[in-house]
Design a protein around this motif. Structure first.
Motif, PDB file in Angstrom:
ATOM      1  N   LYS A 133      39.758 129.972  33.996  1.00 33.89           N
ATOM      2  CA  LYS A 133      38.476 129.939  33.866  1.00 33.89           C
ATOM      3  C   LYS A 133      37.899 128.886  34.903  1.00 33.89           C
ATOM      4  O   LYS A 133      36.772 128.471  34.824  1.00 33.89           O
ATOM      5  CB  LYS A 133      38.203 129.332  32.527  1.00 33.89           C
ATOM      6  N   GLY A 134      38.674 128.329  35.888  1.00 34.00           N
ATOM      7  CA  GLY A 134      38.474 127.558  36.874  1.00 34.00           C
ATOM      8  C   GLY A 134      38.358 126.023  36.457  1.00 34.00           C
ATOM      9  O   GLY A 134      37.888 125.375  37.054  1.00 34.00           O
ATOM     10  N   ILE A 135      39.388 125.818  35.640  1.00 35.61           N
ATOM     11  CA  ILE A 135      39.316 124.560  34.849  1.00 35.61           C
ATOM     12  C   ILE A 135      40.653 123.795  35.435  1.00 35.61           C
ATOM     13  O   ILE A 135      41.778 124.410  35.165  1.00 35.61           O
ATOM     14  CB  ILE A 135      39.279 124.419  33.363  1.00 35.61           C
ATOM     15  N   GLN A 136      40.778 122.818  36.265  1.00 37.90           N
ATOM     16  CA  GLN A 136      42.087 121.949  36.716  1.00 37.90           C
ATOM     17  C   GLN A 136      42.355 121.237  35.478  1.00 37.90           C
ATOM     18  O   GLN A 136      41.693 120.490  35.007  1.00 37.90           O
ATOM     19  CB  GLN A 136      41.585 121.272  38.043  1.00 37.90           C
ATOM     20  N   ALA A 137      43.597 121.366  35.135  1.00 36.34           N
ATOM     21  CA  ALA A 137      44.130 120.797  33.918  1.00 36.34           C
ATOM     22  C   ALA A 137      45.425 120.194  34.232  1.00 36.34           C
ATOM     23  O   ALA A 137      46.000 120.509  34.969  1.00 36.34           O
ATOM     24  CB  ALA A 137      43.898 121.796  32.579  1.00 36.34           C
ATOM     25  N   THR A 138      45.955 119.164  33.215  1.00 29.35           N
ATOM     26  CA  THR A 138      47.497 118.880  33.338  1.00 29.35           C
ATOM     27  C   THR A 138      48.075 119.474  32.311  1.00 29.35           C
ATOM     28  O   THR A 138      47.482 119.374  30.994  1.00 29.35           O
ATOM     29  CB  THR A 138      47.381 117.273  33.262  1.00 29.35           C
ATOM     30  N   ASN A 167      30.548 116.704  25.524  1.00 28.54           N
ATOM     31  CA  ASN A 167      30.268 116.589  26.628  1.00 28.54           C
ATOM     32  C   ASN A 167      30.140 115.055  26.937  1.00 28.54           C
ATOM     33  O   ASN A 167      30.054 114.765  28.163  1.00 28.54           O
ATOM     34  CB  ASN A 167      28.735 117.045  26.810  1.00 28.54           C
ATOM     35  N   GLN A 168      30.384 114.180  25.978  1.00 34.24           N
ATOM     36  CA  GLN A 168      30.442 112.825  25.839  1.00 34.24           C
ATOM     37  C   GLN A 168      31.661 112.326  26.093  1.00 34.24           C
ATOM     38  O   GLN A 168      32.107 111.109  26.284  1.00 34.24           O
ATOM     39  CB  GLN A 168      29.747 112.271  24.586  1.00 34.24           C
ATOM     40  N   ASP A 170      33.289 116.765  34.895  1.00 36.21           N
ATOM     41  CA  ASP A 170      33.707 115.588  35.195  1.00 36.21           C
ATOM     42  C   ASP A 170      34.619 115.161  33.996  1.00 36.21           C
ATOM     43  O   ASP A 170      34.746 113.896  33.517  1.00 36.21           O
ATOM     44  CB  ASP A 170      32.536 114.797  35.233  1.00 36.21           C
ATOM     45  N   LYS A 171      35.634 115.861  33.520  1.00 32.42           N
ATOM     46  CA  LYS A 171      36.440 115.498  32.469  1.00 32.42           C
ATOM     47  C   LYS A 171      37.944 115.689  33.043  1.00 32.42           C
ATOM     48  O   LYS A 171      38.166 116.357  33.752  1.00 32.42           O
ATOM     49  CB  LYS A 171      36.237 116.726  31.247  1.00 32.42           C
ATOM     50  N   GLN A 172      38.762 114.969  32.136  1.00 29.45           N
ATOM     51  CA  GLN A 172      40.326 115.220  32.419  1.00 29.45           C
ATOM     52  C   GLN A 172      40.701 116.208  31.314  1.00 29.45           C
ATOM     53  O   GLN A 172      40.478 115.973  30.125  1.00 29.45           O
ATOM     54  CB  GLN A 172      41.038 114.187  32.084  1.00 29.45           C
ATOM     55  N   TYR A 173      41.073 117.240  31.828  1.00 24.94           N
ATOM     56  CA  TYR A 173      41.423 118.590  30.784  1.00 24.94           C
ATOM     57  C   TYR A 173      42.824 118.557  30.774  1.00 24.94           C
ATOM     58  O   TYR A 173      43.727 118.320  31.739  1.00 24.94           O
ATOM     59  CB  TYR A 173      40.839 119.641  31.350  1.00 24.94           C
ATOM     60  N   PHE A 174      43.586 118.686  29.462  1.00 24.08           N
ATOM     61  CA  PHE A 174      44.831 118.769  29.293  1.00 24.08           C
ATOM     62  C   PHE A 174      45.176 119.852  28.275  1.00 24.08           C
ATOM     63  O   PHE A 174      44.444 120.324  27.412  1.00 24.08           O
ATOM     64  CB  PHE A 174      45.534 117.652  28.427  1.00 24.08           C
ATOM     65  N   ALA A 175      46.320 120.723  28.426  1.00 25.85           N
ATOM     66  CA  ALA A 175      46.867 121.602  28.013  1.00 25.85           C
ATOM     67  C   ALA A 175      48.159 121.369  27.045  1.00 25.85           C
ATOM     68  O   ALA A 175      49.138 120.999  27.829  1.00 25.85           O
ATOM     69  CB  ALA A 175      46.824 122.985  28.724  1.00 25.85           C
TER      70      ALA A 175
END
Length: 243
Positions: free
Chosen positions: A94-99, A50-51, A77-82
């Protein structure tokens, strides 16, 4: 051609459907079992998660087991990557916008070419993965200025299989084996008795990356194809079943 699918239980369905529709014979024997990693302080790791500014998921299992640990409550409020397309798709579901990593290189090396992962000074990054694994990604991110922590949400084990399993594969005329990780390759080699090594080394082995390709060559395989990803389309192309 008769194909052996070896992904963990429940992870072979898309290939089963594709091979069935193409009328290509196949067998399914999971050579990897994935279970939750209970030997980690999830409370502490969720705090670090979370941090973090950036979250990187190594696999679909990383997403699924993190989702369980998070009670499906994901910070937005995170940048998600796969690392790969399959992982990216699970995050999307799961509704997560990722790159995701570039299509031309759906692995760690491809992810590291993304412009948004170049200058990371002061950024806090959590890599979500299974127990163990490569350190190359974390090392590169640290060199670029990031503070990196791991959240190891699952672990891999080898399923208990009959000593006759490999003989059954030979009897079924298996000549093509889809391998989607180095662990699965290692479990395959361990399972097959030495008297069947000639048959095994004659099989066409499909692997997901240059790293596993090198492992297969070192293990004595001569007919190895690097699909450059572990998703269905990449594997079908490697099998010569799709352009």
């Amino acid at each position: 051609m008769k194909v052996l699918l070896t992904r963990p239980e429940g992870r072979n369905q898309s290939m089963v459907e594709a091979l069935s529709s193409l009328e290509v014979p196949f067998a399914v024997t999971p050579l990897l079992q994935v279970v939750a990693n209970d030997n980690v302080d999830h409370k502490q790791k969720k705090t670090e998660f979370n941090q973090s500014d950036i979250i990187i998921f190594i696999s679909t299992n990383a997403v699924e087991y993190a989702d369980i640990a998070l009670d499906s409550i994901w910070p937005q409020d995170k940048q998600y990557f796969a690392v790969g397309q399959a992982t990216f798709s699970v995050l999307q579901a799961k509704g997560i916008q990722a790159t995701e990593a570039p299509e031309s290189c759906q692995q760690t090396e491809g992810l590291l070419t993304l412009p948004s992962l170049q200058n990371l000074t002061g950024k806090r990054i959590t890599i979500v993965r299974g127990v163990g694994g490569r350190e190359a990604l974390a090392s590169a991110l640290i060199q670029r200025g990031a503070q990196v922590t791991y959240w190891e949400v699952y672990r891999r084990t080898c399923p208990e299989l009959s000593v006759t399993t490999a003989y059954e594969w030979q009897h079924q005329a298996i000549d093509t084996i889809v391998i989607t990780s180095g662990e699965i390759l290692a479990n395959l080699i361990t399972l097959v008795p030495k008297e069947l090594f000639a048959w095994l080394h004659a099989c066409h082995i499909i692997v997901p990356s240059a790293r596993v390709y090198d492992q297969a060559i070192e293990a004595g395989f001569t007919h190895v194809t690097n699909a450059k990803a572990a998703n269905r389309d990449a594997v079908l192309i490697a099998l010569g079943l799709r352009e």
